[in-house]
Design a protein around this motif. Sequence first.
Motif, PDB file in Angstrom:
ATOM      1  N   GLY A  39       0.998  -1.158   0.273  1.00 22.12           N
ATOM      2  CA  GLY A  39      -0.106  -0.065  -0.198  1.00 22.12           C
ATOM      3  C   GLY A  39       0.380   0.924   0.000  1.00 22.12           C
ATOM      4  N   GLN A  40       1.940   1.026   0.008  1.00 17.56           N
ATOM      5  CA  GLN A  40       2.804   2.046   0.537  1.00 17.56           C
ATOM      6  C   GLN A  40       2.980   2.702  -0.540  1.00 17.56           C
ATOM      7  OE1 GLN A  40       1.871   3.481   3.904  1.00 17.56           O
ATOM      8  NE2 GLN A  40       3.786   4.204   3.535  1.00 17.56           N
ATOM      9  N   THR A  41       3.815   3.932  -1.712  1.00 16.50           N
ATOM     10  CA  THR A  41       5.075   4.925  -2.602  1.00 16.50           C
ATOM     11  C   THR A  41       5.633   4.012  -2.054  1.00 16.50           C
ATOM     12  OG1 THR A  41       2.795   6.205  -2.731  1.00 16.50           O
ATOM     13  CG2 THR A  41       4.948   6.654  -3.858  1.00 16.50           C
ATOM     14  N   VAL A  42       6.601   3.649  -3.014  1.00 11.10           N
ATOM     15  CA  VAL A  42       8.070   3.821  -2.527  1.00 11.10           C
ATOM     16  C   VAL A  42       8.996   4.844  -3.702  1.00 11.10           C
ATOM     17  CG1 VAL A  42      10.122   2.508  -3.873  1.00 11.10           C
ATOM     18  CG2 VAL A  42       8.236   0.751  -2.928  1.00 11.10           C
ATOM     19  N   ILE A  43       9.679   5.473  -2.663  1.00  8.45           N
ATOM     20  CA  ILE A  43      10.590   6.645  -3.251  1.00  8.45           C
ATOM     21  C   ILE A  43      12.566   6.246  -3.594  1.00  8.45           C
ATOM     22  CG2 ILE A  43      11.252   8.955  -2.505  1.00  8.45           C
ATOM     23  CD1 ILE A  43       8.378   9.094  -2.640  1.00  8.45           C
ATOM     24  N   GLY A  44      12.931   6.120  -4.504  1.00  4.39           N
ATOM     25  CA  GLY A  44      13.531   6.015  -5.129  1.00  4.39           C
ATOM     26  C   GLY A  44      14.801   6.832  -5.569  1.00  4.39           C
ATOM     27  N   ARG A  45      16.249   7.297  -4.497  1.00  7.43           N
ATOM     28  CA  ARG A  45      16.542   8.416  -4.373  1.00  7.43           C
ATOM     29  C   ARG A  45      18.052   8.398  -5.212  1.00  7.43           C
ATOM     30  NH1 ARG A  45      16.876  14.036  -2.365  1.00  7.43           N
ATOM     31  NH2 ARG A  45      18.992  15.265  -2.168  1.00  7.43           N
ATOM     32  N   ALA A  46      18.244   7.958  -6.013  1.00  2.00           N
ATOM     33  CA  ALA A  46      19.912   8.678  -6.616  1.00  2.00           C
ATOM     34  C   ALA A  46      20.702   9.396  -6.606  1.00  2.00           C
ATOM     35  CB  ALA A  46      19.271   7.401  -7.798  1.00  2.00           C
ATOM     36  N   GLU A  47      22.103   8.750  -6.380  1.00  4.23           N
ATOM     37  CA  GLU A  47      23.461  10.581  -6.563  1.00  4.23           C
ATOM     38  C   GLU A  47      24.476  10.021  -7.641  1.00  4.23           C
ATOM     39  OE1 GLU A  47      26.976  12.028  -3.528  1.00  4.23           O
ATOM     40  OE2 GLU A  47      25.435  10.239  -2.963  1.00  4.23           O
ATOM     41  N   CYS A  48      24.755  10.547  -8.781  1.00  2.00           N
ATOM     42  CA  CYS A  48      25.771   9.627  -9.649  1.00  2.00           C
ATOM     43  C   CYS A  48      26.908  10.877  -8.168  1.00  2.00           C
ATOM     44  CB  CYS A  48      25.478  10.559 -10.276  1.00  2.00           C
ATOM     45  SG  CYS A  48      26.789  10.974 -11.606  1.00  2.00           S
ATOM     46  N   TYR A  49      28.233  10.128  -8.148  1.00  2.74           N
ATOM     47  CA  TYR A  49      29.136  10.712  -7.347  1.00  2.74           C
ATOM     48  C   TYR A  49      30.892  10.431  -8.326  1.00  2.74           C
ATOM     49  CZ  TYR A  49      30.695   5.575  -5.752  1.00  2.74           C
ATOM     50  OH  TYR A  49      30.491   4.384  -6.457  1.00  2.74           O
ATOM     51  N   ARG A  50      30.525  10.115  -9.561  1.00  2.00           N
ATOM     52  CA  ARG A  50      32.398  10.095  -9.776  1.00  2.00           C
ATOM     53  C   ARG A  50      31.671   9.523 -11.776  1.00  2.00           C
ATOM     54  NH1 ARG A  50      36.840  12.647 -10.028  1.00  2.00           N
ATOM     55  NH2 ARG A  50      38.515  10.862 -11.537  1.00  2.00           N
ATOM     56  N   ILE A  51      31.929  10.919 -12.426  1.00  2.00           N
ATOM     57  CA  ILE A  51      32.129  10.526 -14.077  1.00  2.00           C
ATOM     58  C   ILE A  51      33.478  10.503 -14.359  1.00  2.00           C
ATOM     59  CG2 ILE A  51      30.436  11.409 -16.031  1.00  2.00           C
ATOM     60  CD1 ILE A  51      28.838  12.392 -14.869  1.00  2.00           C
ATOM     61  N   THR A  52      33.733   9.844 -14.486  1.00  2.00           N
ATOM     62  CA  THR A  52      34.904   9.884 -16.007  1.00  2.00           C
ATOM     63  C   THR A  52      34.628   9.346 -17.426  1.00  2.00           C
ATOM     64  OG1 THR A  52      34.936   7.350 -15.949  1.00  2.00           O
ATOM     65  CG2 THR A  52      35.912   8.001 -14.052  1.00  2.00           C
ATOM     66  N   ARG A  53      35.785   9.324 -18.023  1.00  2.00           N
ATOM     67  CA  ARG A  53      35.645  10.135 -19.719  1.00  2.00           C
ATOM     68  C   ARG A  53      33.992   8.507 -20.189  1.00  2.00           C
ATOM     69  NH1 ARG A  53      38.991  12.008 -22.304  1.00  2.00           N
ATOM     70  NH2 ARG A  53      40.810  12.249 -20.861  1.00  2.00           N
ATOM     71  N   SER A  54      34.103   7.605 -19.355  1.00  2.00           N
ATOM     72  CA  SER A  54      33.375   6.650 -20.077  1.00  2.00           C
ATOM     73  C   SER A  54      31.961   5.783 -19.222  1.00  2.00           C
ATOM     74  CB  SER A  54      34.044   5.730 -21.303  1.00  2.00           C
ATOM     75  OG  SER A  54      34.556   5.060 -19.851  1.00  2.00           O
ATOM     76  N   ILE A  55      32.177   5.994 -17.963  1.00  2.00           N
ATOM     77  CA  ILE A  55      31.554   5.804 -16.835  1.00  2.00           C
ATOM     78  C   ILE A  55      31.239   7.006 -15.761  1.00  2.00           C
ATOM     79  CG2 ILE A  55      31.757   3.681 -15.068  1.00  2.00           C
ATOM     80  CD1 ILE A  55      32.610   2.282 -17.566  1.00  2.00           C
ATOM     81  N   ALA A  56      30.103   6.073 -14.899  1.00  2.00           N
ATOM     82  CA  ALA A  56      29.056   6.203 -14.397  1.00  2.00           C
ATOM     83  C   ALA A  56      29.454   6.052 -13.408  1.00  2.00           C
ATOM     84  CB  ALA A  56      28.271   7.844 -15.090  1.00  2.00           C
ATOM     85  N   PHE A  57      29.447   6.490 -12.149  1.00  2.00           N
ATOM     86  CA  PHE A  57      29.816   5.941 -11.113  1.00  2.00           C
ATOM     87  C   PHE A  57      27.956   6.504 -10.020  1.00  2.00           C
ATOM     88  CE2 PHE A  57      33.657   5.762 -12.158  1.00  2.00           C
ATOM     89  CZ  PHE A  57      34.066   3.883 -12.083  1.00  2.00           C
ATOM     90  N   VAL A  58      27.513   5.427  -9.256  1.00  2.00           N
ATOM     91  CA  VAL A  58      26.271   5.716  -8.992  1.00  2.00           C
ATOM     92  C   VAL A  58      26.429   5.007  -7.581  1.00  2.00           C
ATOM     93  CG1 VAL A  58      25.288   6.343 -11.274  1.00  2.00           C
ATOM     94  CG2 VAL A  58      24.628   4.238 -10.758  1.00  2.00           C
ATOM     95  N   ARG A  59      24.896   5.580  -7.033  1.00  2.00           N
ATOM     96  CA  ARG A  59      24.677   5.073  -5.558  1.00  2.00           C
ATOM     97  C   ARG A  59      23.051   4.976  -5.162  1.00  2.00           C
ATOM     98  NH1 ARG A  59      29.960   6.780  -2.453  1.00  2.00           N
ATOM     99  NH2 ARG A  59      29.488   9.353  -2.442  1.00  2.00           N
ATOM    100  N   GLY A  60      22.485   4.834  -3.969  1.00  2.00           N
ATOM    101  CA  GLY A  60      21.280   5.406  -4.171  1.00  2.00           C
ATOM    102  C   GLY A  60      20.211   4.460  -2.861  1.00  2.00           C
ATOM    103  N   GLN A  61      19.505   5.038  -2.772  1.00  2.00           N
ATOM    104  CA  GLN A  61      18.598   3.966  -1.830  1.00  2.00           C
ATOM    105  C   GLN A  61      16.779   4.359  -1.693  1.00  2.00           C
ATOM    106  OE1 GLN A  61      19.810   5.010   2.882  1.00  2.00           O
ATOM    107  NE2 GLN A  61      21.181   3.476   1.939  1.00  2.00           N
TER     108      GLN A  61
END
Lengths: 123, 144
Positions: free
Chosen positions: B98-120
């Motif tokens: 019954g509860q709405t799920v909230i997803g929050r993500a952060e991009c903490y590093r971007i290199t020439r070709s790769i982006a690193f993400v984390r979230g809860q």
Amino acid sequence: MIPYGELLGLEIEPGETAPTLVMPFATDVIGRPGFLHGGAIGGLLEVAAIGALKQALEAEGGGRIKPINLTVDYMRGGRDKVTRARGTVTRLGSRVANVEAIAWQDEPDRPIAAARMNYLIVR
Amino acid sequence: MTDSPRFDPRKWFGGRFGGHGGRLGMAFQDCGADWSELALPYAEALVGDPASGVIASGPILALMDVAASIAVWSKLEAFKAHATLDLRIDYLRPARPGQTVIGRAECYRITRSIAFVRGQAHDGDPDDPIAHVAGTFMAVEGYR
């Protein structure tokens, strides 16, 4: 089939050690135009892994399954084709199961994605 | 980054998504310099365990994949075609039916070709998360 499996449009092909889950290419599972959504591929892999684990557990008298974690590697874009996925139980312990699953479109040895999962078993 | 379209998720998605995101019922909530937040309202079609009414884990994975992708474009301040390379998710506890799920993500590093993400993801209380995510994206033609 669970409601989420219906949403993905899944059909089950029974197998000796594990079922194969079949997902047609449809609007409901598309991400960017012409490609499957990564979340739909991951969801398909999870349903396939749970199917394999349930089949293995039933041979031992059954049990409840709780997901602990999932790691998905995306190897190729999912194109406008039928996708299949099958899980393999690599270890079934008394409390924890380790399961792998692959998803493919043309040949099983050319997977579009692979996943590793850990499950808690309540017997 | 003048060659890339400016990224404004409010205009891009109009608060709603097509395809799989739309079918799941995902909605854009907010984004900032390097993060984004999406909502996934509870729906019968998402259920993975009919006995308890708990939603399957796949929709949460999909939610976090999209939230992470938007976090990358937010940090770039531009849209770049990219693909998920890997996504790892820890399921901390089942989401409450019954509860709405909230997803929050952060991009903490971007290199020439790769982006690193984390979230809860959480279902009402950010201090009591239901899932934790880490992943990488790859831009075929490079992020910069």
